[in-house]
Design a protein around this motif. Sequence first.
Motif, PDB file in Angstrom:
ATOM      1  N   PHE A 255       0.860  -1.182   0.000  1.00 20.85           N
ATOM      2  CA  PHE A 255       0.000   0.000   0.000  1.00 20.85           C
ATOM      3  C   PHE A 255       0.903   1.240   0.000  1.00 20.85           C
ATOM      4  CE2 PHE A 255      -1.939  -3.407   2.505  1.00 20.85           C
ATOM      5  CZ  PHE A 255      -3.073  -3.660   1.757  1.00 20.85           C
ATOM      6  N   GLU A 256       1.230   1.704  -1.191  1.00 21.65           N
ATOM      7  CA  GLU A 256       2.182   2.806  -1.314  1.00 21.65           C
ATOM      8  C   GLU A 256       1.702   4.019  -0.531  1.00 21.65           C
ATOM      9  OE1 GLU A 256       4.858   4.536  -4.965  1.00 21.65           O
ATOM     10  OE2 GLU A 256       2.709   4.335  -5.267  1.00 21.65           O
ATOM     11  N   SER A 257       2.545   4.517   0.359  1.00 22.35           N
ATOM     12  CA  SER A 257       2.172   5.637   1.216  1.00 22.35           C
ATOM     13  C   SER A 257       2.134   6.931   0.423  1.00 22.35           C
ATOM     14  CB  SER A 257       3.159   5.774   2.381  1.00 22.35           C
ATOM     15  OG  SER A 257       4.438   6.147   1.895  1.00 22.35           O
ATOM     16  N   VAL A 258       1.461   7.932   1.008  1.00 21.55           N
ATOM     17  CA  VAL A 258       1.394   9.256   0.383  1.00 21.55           C
ATOM     18  C   VAL A 258       2.799   9.836   0.228  1.00 21.55           C
ATOM     19  CG1 VAL A 258       0.567  11.623   0.661  1.00 21.55           C
ATOM     20  CG2 VAL A 258      -0.938   9.697   1.224  1.00 21.55           C
ATOM     21  N   ALA A 259       3.622   9.707   1.263  1.00 21.34           N
ATOM     22  CA  ALA A 259       4.985  10.236   1.198  1.00 21.34           C
ATOM     23  C   ALA A 259       5.788   9.567   0.093  1.00 21.34           C
ATOM     24  CB  ALA A 259       5.671  10.048   2.547  1.00 21.34           C
ATOM     25  N   GLN A 260       5.626   8.252  -0.064  1.00 21.75           N
ATOM     26  CA  GLN A 260       6.385   7.540  -1.082  1.00 21.75           C
ATOM     27  C   GLN A 260       5.955   7.971  -2.478  1.00 21.75           C
ATOM     28  OE1 GLN A 260       6.913   3.419  -0.280  1.00 21.75           O
ATOM     29  NE2 GLN A 260       7.352   2.874  -2.413  1.00 21.75           N
ATOM     30  N   ARG A 261       4.674   8.164  -2.690  1.00 19.11           N
ATOM     31  CA  ARG A 261       4.207   8.609  -4.006  1.00 19.11           C
ATOM     32  C   ARG A 261       4.679  10.019  -4.314  1.00 19.11           C
ATOM     33  NH1 ARG A 261      -1.902   8.118  -5.156  1.00 19.11           N
ATOM     34  NH2 ARG A 261      -1.106   9.109  -7.051  1.00 19.11           N
ATOM     35  N   ILE A 262       4.647  10.883  -3.306  1.00 15.65           N
ATOM     36  CA  ILE A 262       5.114  12.254  -3.512  1.00 15.65           C
ATOM     37  C   ILE A 262       6.595  12.256  -3.855  1.00 15.65           C
ATOM     38  CG2 ILE A 262       5.545  14.449  -2.363  1.00 15.65           C
ATOM     39  CD1 ILE A 262       2.921  14.078  -0.882  1.00 15.65           C
ATOM     40  N   LEU A 263       7.388  11.450  -3.153  1.00 10.64           N
ATOM     41  CA  LEU A 263       8.813  11.369  -3.453  1.00 10.64           C
ATOM     42  C   LEU A 263       9.054  10.856  -4.867  1.00 10.64           C
ATOM     43  CD1 LEU A 263      10.527  10.014  -0.205  1.00 10.64           C
ATOM     44  CD2 LEU A 263      10.882  12.213  -1.304  1.00 10.64           C
ATOM     45  N   ARG A 264       8.228   9.937  -5.327  1.00  9.21           N
ATOM     46  CA  ARG A 264       8.424   9.356  -6.652  1.00  9.21           C
ATOM     47  C   ARG A 264       7.999  10.306  -7.771  1.00  9.21           C
ATOM     48  NH1 ARG A 264       4.904   6.183  -9.472  1.00  9.21           N
ATOM     49  NH2 ARG A 264       3.701   5.652  -7.624  1.00  9.21           N
ATOM     50  N   GLU A 265       6.958  11.118  -7.531  1.00  6.40           N
ATOM     51  CA  GLU A 265       6.393  11.906  -8.610  1.00  6.40           C
ATOM     52  C   GLU A 265       6.704  13.393  -8.544  1.00  6.40           C
ATOM     53  OE1 GLU A 265       2.217  11.103  -8.874  1.00  6.40           O
ATOM     54  OE2 GLU A 265       2.482   8.949  -8.541  1.00  6.40           O
ATOM     55  N   ALA A 266       7.121  13.911  -7.391  1.00  8.72           N
ATOM     56  CA  ALA A 266       7.350  15.350  -7.259  1.00  8.72           C
ATOM     57  C   ALA A 266       8.558  15.780  -8.080  1.00  8.72           C
ATOM     58  CB  ALA A 266       7.547  15.730  -5.796  1.00  8.72           C
ATOM     59  N   ARG A 267       8.467  16.993  -8.628  1.00  7.59           N
ATOM     60  CA  ARG A 267       9.578  17.583  -9.378  1.00  7.59           C
ATOM     61  C   ARG A 267      10.267  18.674  -8.574  1.00  7.59           C
ATOM     62  NH1 ARG A 267       8.776  13.577 -11.283  1.00  7.59           N
ATOM     63  NH2 ARG A 267       8.211  12.999 -13.414  1.00  7.59           N
ATOM     64  N   THR A 268       9.870  18.822  -7.337  1.00  9.67           N
ATOM     65  CA  THR A 268      10.472  19.819  -6.457  1.00  9.67           C
ATOM     66  C   THR A 268      11.054  19.133  -5.236  1.00  9.67           C
ATOM     67  OG1 THR A 268      10.058  21.963  -5.391  1.00  9.67           O
ATOM     68  CG2 THR A 268       8.396  20.247  -5.092  1.00  9.67           C
ATOM     69  N   ASP A 269      11.732  19.885  -4.385  1.00 10.36           N
ATOM     70  CA  ASP A 269      12.323  19.313  -3.177  1.00 10.36           C
ATOM     71  C   ASP A 269      11.220  18.864  -2.217  1.00 10.36           C
ATOM     72  OD1 ASP A 269      14.558  20.198  -4.445  1.00 10.36           O
ATOM     73  OD2 ASP A 269      15.281  21.458  -2.819  1.00 10.36           O
ATOM     74  N   VAL A 270      11.500  17.808  -1.472  1.00 13.50           N
ATOM     75  CA  VAL A 270      10.529  17.242  -0.537  1.00 13.50           C
ATOM     76  C   VAL A 270      11.202  17.029   0.815  1.00 13.50           C
ATOM     77  CG1 VAL A 270       8.935  15.349  -0.050  1.00 13.50           C
ATOM     78  CG2 VAL A 270       9.318  16.074  -2.421  1.00 13.50           C
ATOM     79  N   LEU A 271      10.564  17.524   1.858  1.00 11.37           N
ATOM     80  CA  LEU A 271      11.002  17.263   3.232  1.00 11.37           C
ATOM     81  C   LEU A 271      10.071  16.226   3.838  1.00 11.37           C
ATOM     82  CD1 LEU A 271      12.471  17.710   5.923  1.00 11.37           C
ATOM     83  CD2 LEU A 271      11.078  19.758   6.273  1.00 11.37           C
ATOM     84  N   VAL A 272      10.593  15.050   4.144  1.00  9.32           N
ATOM     85  CA  VAL A 272       9.809  13.966   4.740  1.00  9.32           C
ATOM     86  C   VAL A 272      10.216  13.829   6.202  1.00  9.32           C
ATOM     87  CG1 VAL A 272       9.121  11.552   4.577  1.00  9.32           C
ATOM     88  CG2 VAL A 272       9.790  12.791   2.515  1.00  9.32           C
ATOM     89  N   ALA A 273       9.232  13.917   7.082  1.00  7.23           N
ATOM     90  CA  ALA A 273       9.510  13.823   8.518  1.00  7.23           C
ATOM     91  C   ALA A 273       8.752  12.631   9.096  1.00  7.23           C
ATOM     92  CB  ALA A 273       9.088  15.106   9.235  1.00  7.23           C
ATOM     93  N   PRO A 274       9.437  11.705   9.743  1.00  8.03           N
ATOM     94  CA  PRO A 274       8.730  10.587  10.386  1.00  8.03           C
ATOM     95  C   PRO A 274       7.939  11.074  11.580  1.00  8.03           C
ATOM     96  CG  PRO A 274      11.038  10.565  11.007  1.00  8.03           C
ATOM     97  CD  PRO A 274      10.889  11.660   9.993  1.00  8.03           C
ATOM     98  N   HIS A 275       6.787  10.487  11.824  1.00 11.66           N
ATOM     99  CA  HIS A 275       6.013  10.837  13.002  1.00 11.66           C
ATOM    100  C   HIS A 275       6.830  10.496  14.250  1.00 11.66           C
ATOM    101  CE1 HIS A 275       1.728  11.078  11.147  1.00 11.66           C
ATOM    102  NE2 HIS A 275       2.648  11.585  10.356  1.00 11.66           N
ATOM    103  N   GLY A 276       6.943  11.461  15.141  1.00  9.49           N
ATOM    104  CA  GLY A 276       7.751  11.265  16.330  1.00  9.49           C
ATOM    105  C   GLY A 276       9.219  11.548  16.109  1.00  9.49           C
TER     106      GLY A 276
END
Length: 318
Positions: A255-276
């Motif tokens: 079940f591909e997560s929202v963060a994973q899809r954004i990282l795969r498809e975004a053309r701009t920089d992405v800041l991913v923060a784990p909960h906690g």
Amino acid sequence: MTPRSILVVTDFSELGGHALARAALLGAEHRAALQLVYVAQPGEVPPPDVAVRLSQHALQLRQRHQIAVQAVARVDCTVADIARAAAAHDLVVWGTAPQRGLRAWWGAHPALQLLRACQRPVVVVRNAADQSYHSLLVAVDFSQASHRLVELGLALHPRARVELFHAISTANEGKLRYAEVSERAIQIYREQCRRHAQDRMFTLTDSYDARRNRLSSSIGRGDPARQVLVAQQSAGADLIVVGKHPASPWVDWLFESVAQRILREARTDVLVAPHGFQAASRGTAVKRLATDLPVRRVKAGAPRPPSHPNPAALWGGA
């Protein structure tokens, strides 16, 4: 959370160079120390002059930005090696060439693999870094983790324009149609979802009243990952800030997560923060983490609950 120490991951590709430049800008803005580390692409042999090239980059960044920069002499070839190094830093800036072939579609992004091993926010750099970020899009789901996500974006770029975005999921509408619920009832449910989201967004933005002059919000409807990307293009944001719920590799694969899809498809920089997510610094960092959560202004009495209850919960949704 203001970064005081940044780990920069590069593979000497074009994106690796962008990551070095972005980390240097962040380091200069926050007076944070940088540590440079090399990571090889899976199956590739590291160049023999890795240590020399890292030292040269460290010297150039140190002289150009007047910040502390250190190069790691050893060659880190795995995400596990990077995770061990990241444990001593507040933020990771990741710059590697995009994965190709089946690995890009069936394997998780290396930054997500890193999140599972250490609780550190990761900036995945895609574009050239010639100036500080001027516009951020923060994807929120109104959970308690969303507060920390907004605070992270505001602390990382104090002068940037920040837009909070939430996408109303339409998954439950399909369940209602399958149960042969009338179209009128579905329209009422949709309106309830919209009002509930607006109410929650108002409560969230009201928590940051002192920063209202550079804080805005918007609400979309549909697939969350796609709607975030559409909102980013519409707003012209040069950084997407998104949280990552804890999940096993198998769950992320099925079940591909929202963060994973954004990282795969975004053309701009992405800041991913784990909960906690946590800061690496000890002592004062503990106090800083304790105050990361914003204190909501309460005009009178106890905090009021949303005036519109969550319709998804009433219908048995998430």
